[in-house]
Design a protein around this motif. Structure first.
Motif, PDB file in Angstrom:
ATOM      1  N   THR A   1      61.692  85.781 115.470  1.00 28.18           N
ATOM      2  CA  THR A   1      62.925  86.344 115.577  1.00 28.18           C
ATOM      3  C   THR A   1      64.103  85.138 115.694  1.00 28.18           C
ATOM      4  O   THR A   1      65.163  85.207 115.018  1.00 28.18           O
TER       5      THR A   1
ATOM      6  N   HIS B   1      64.222  83.799 111.915  1.00 27.98           N
ATOM      7  CA  HIS B   1      64.873  84.812 111.102  1.00 27.98           C
ATOM      8  C   HIS B   1      66.399  84.610 111.415  1.00 27.98           C
ATOM      9  O   HIS B   1      67.002  84.777 110.355  1.00 27.98           O
TER      10      HIS B   1
ATOM     11  N   GLN C   1      67.952  81.837 109.783  1.00 32.24           N
ATOM     12  CA  GLN C   1      67.695  81.902 108.422  1.00 32.24           C
ATOM     13  C   GLN C   1      68.838  83.088 107.676  1.00 32.24           C
ATOM     14  O   GLN C   1      68.843  83.402 106.564  1.00 32.24           O
TER      15      GLN C   1
ATOM     16  N   ALA D   1      60.402  82.285 105.770  1.00 29.64           N
ATOM     17  CA  ALA D   1      60.583  83.992 105.358  1.00 29.64           C
ATOM     18  C   ALA D   1      59.357  84.713 105.474  1.00 29.64           C
ATOM     19  O   ALA D   1      59.285  85.926 104.866  1.00 29.64           O
TER      20      ALA D   1
ATOM     21  N   SER E   1      63.804  91.773 109.111  1.00 22.24           N
ATOM     22  CA  SER E   1      62.718  91.335 109.438  1.00 22.24           C
ATOM     23  C   SER E   1      61.943  92.344 109.692  1.00 22.24           C
ATOM     24  O   SER E   1      62.296  93.351 110.515  1.00 22.24           O
TER      25      SER E   1
ATOM     26  N   GLY F   1      58.538  81.907 110.445  1.00 26.96           N
ATOM     27  CA  GLY F   1      59.814  82.529 110.248  1.00 26.96           C
ATOM     28  C   GLY F   1      60.877  81.838 109.395  1.00 26.96           C
ATOM     29  O   GLY F   1      61.678  82.387 108.674  1.00 26.96           O
TER      30      GLY F   1
ATOM     31  N   ASP G   1      56.959  87.570 107.793  1.00 28.31           N
ATOM     32  CA  ASP G   1      57.083  88.576 108.644  1.00 28.31           C
ATOM     33  C   ASP G   1      55.903  88.694 109.462  1.00 28.31           C
ATOM     34  O   ASP G   1      54.885  88.007 108.854  1.00 28.31           O
TER      35      ASP G   1
ATOM     36  N   ARG H   1      68.345  86.255 108.036  1.00 29.90           N
ATOM     37  CA  ARG H   1      67.303  87.475 107.538  1.00 29.90           C
ATOM     38  C   ARG H   1      67.752  88.588 108.426  1.00 29.90           C
ATOM     39  O   ARG H   1      67.493  88.739 109.399  1.00 29.90           O
TER      40      ARG H   1
END
Length: 472
Positions: free
Chosen positions: A217, A220, A223, A197, A228, A194, A199, A225
């Motif tokens: 999770t 992400h 970061q 980046a 996701s 994660g 998935d 995101r």
């Protein structure tokens, strides 16, 4: 005051089915694809006599509504909620889904949990679409390899899981019945993926299917995101024993195990295999059988077998079995990494970059691996009857990819006999499957399966009874 303690376990922090027997009646009004179902499509879901879909819809819906409950028994939810029903009604502006005596664990203050509602709508969406895509008018298409691949593509596209953009989808395979240390390891690998980046796509259940998603999770979120993907691919025969974990935000129900497997490898930009049982061995053999074909030898597909240091012996067993049955060429298609979750992620990211470069050079799409050749015999659903299991050709001297296909079918039959309703019923009626083959292959297979039992990787409800008998 008695506060309920919530813990993150290798399954899910929810009660057993026996502890959650309250029921709720509710009406839901889904959005999206389900706004525009035809009356014929609604009738296929509503009327059990119109293609027999009502029973299938009820079983899949119940699995989603009991998401996370602690049970490996495919009949547990049906036994716990015998009066549950689901009805689909045509409305002027879409459809209404009525839930009767639905599991109360899916609701908070009388309202269905949003994520569970989304998964329930995915069930209705996929069963409607499958009824159309696999109807009589498409029967000739499903008699060719290209036709089946096109069918898989349309199912995935209809579920909106094919995403244009740079490759970043890592498929994670592994068992739903794993220990705490192995589960924590899958979370750590997911976290490292994660951060980079990536998935995640899994079989959607608990254990090694939940851990990578849970780790990702957190990464992400760090970061920032916001879009996701946590894709869960399942199929009707196994969803009751492996209900979707709560992190899945894209659920896809494929028509059968073969289309599910093809969906995995067509979407994947890389695959990580964590410790698991018979189902995990089946997935490994399927992929190796495909990659060993001459047409696919140049296709990059990063494949990593990974686990904590305590899983080293497990991977040694898998590696020995593959080398003995399929040869050194098969073993060259994967890498084993024990411990070092950051190294697993870095190695995977490097492999995904190679996939990207290859597909650019060969003008293949990023979101669906059209270039991979999957032969028809790998795509045809295998019905594990006693006759079919006894007829498998597990003999040396065959092409490795063909032997891999029959080994995969053998493991598939054992999965069915352990956890799938029809398979369990066949074993009760006719006794264990008989599996024939060369003595050394049978000995290696029996040794591997017994190791799975000893390590509790073939966990089912109650005392374990083998569903197979090796005949040398």
């Amino acid at each position: 005051m008695n506060d309920k303690k919530i813990e993150d376990s290798a399954t899910d922090p929810l009660p057993t089915l026996e502890e959650a027997l309250t029921t709720v009646n509710a009406s839901l009004y889904p959005k999206g694809h389900l706004d525009i179902l035809s009356r014929e499509e609604v009738a296929r879901l509503r009327d059990a006599s119109a293609g027999g879909m009502h029973g299938l819809l009820r079983n899949c819906a119940l699995a989603v509504l009991t998401s996370g409950a602690h049970s490996d028994d495919p009949n547990a939810a049906a036994n716990a909620y015998p009066d549950f029903d689901i009805q689909v009604h045509q409305q002027d502006r879409g459809i209404r889904i009525d839930l009767i005596n639905a599991p109360g664990m899916a609701f908070v203050d009388g309202r269905i949990i949003r994520g569970i509602a989304d998964l329930l709508f995915a069930v209705v969406r996929d069963l409607v679409y499958t009824a159309i895509e696999m109807g009589p008018e498409y029967s000739q298409e499903l008699e060719t390899s290209a036709g089946i691949t096109d069918n898989v593509f349309r199912l995935l596209r209809n579920a909106r899981v094919l995403k244009p953009g740079d490759p970043n989808l890592v498929v994670c395979w592994g068992g739903h019945s794993i220990g705490r240390e192995e589960y924590e390891y899958t979370k750590q690998v997911g976290y490292e993926l994660g951060l980079r980046a990536m998935d995640i796509c899994t079989g959607c259940g608990p254990g090694a299917m939940k851990g990578p998603m849970k780790g990702a999770t957190i990464a992400h979120a760090k970061q920032r995101r916001g879009s996701s993907r946590y894709i869960g691919l399942t199929e009707p025969g196994i969803i009751a024993a492996e209900s979707p974990n709560p992190i899945v935000n894209h659920l896809v129900i494929m028509p059968d195990i073969e289309k599910r497997l093809e969906g995995f490898v067509r979407m994947a930009h890389g695959i990580i295999v964590f410790p698991g049982g018979v189902g995990t061995a089946e997935e490994i053999l399927y992929l190796l059988g495909v990659l060993l074909r001459e047409e696919n030898r140049k296709l990059p597909m990063p494949l990593i077998l990974a686990g904590p240091k305590s899983a080293a012996a497990y991977f040694e067993q898998i590696d020995r079995f593959i080398r003995m049955t399929l040869g050194e060429d098969a073993a060259s298609r994967y890498e084993i990494i024990v411990g070092q979750p950051d190294l697993v992620a870095r190695t995977m990211v490097k492999g995904v970059r190679a996939v990207r470069e290859y597909r650019i050079a060969n003008r293949d799409s990023f979101f669906f691996n059209w270039a991979m050749e999957i032969p028809y015999e790998f795509q045809v659903p295998f019905d594990p009857t006693h006759e079919a299991m006894a007829g498998l050709q597990l003999h040396k001297g065959r092409a490795p990819q063909d032997l891999a296909a029959d080994l995969r079918r053998a493991f598939s039959g054992i999965v069915a006999g352990n956890v799938k309703e029809q398979g369990v019923r066949r074993i009760k009626e006719h006794g264990p499957f008989e599996i024939h083959g060369d003595p050394d292959i049978m000995e290696a297979m029996d040794h591997l399966l017994r190791a799975f039992v000893d390590q509790r990787r073939m966990k089912i409800s109650g005392e374990y009874q083998p569903c197979y008998r090796v005949v040398r």
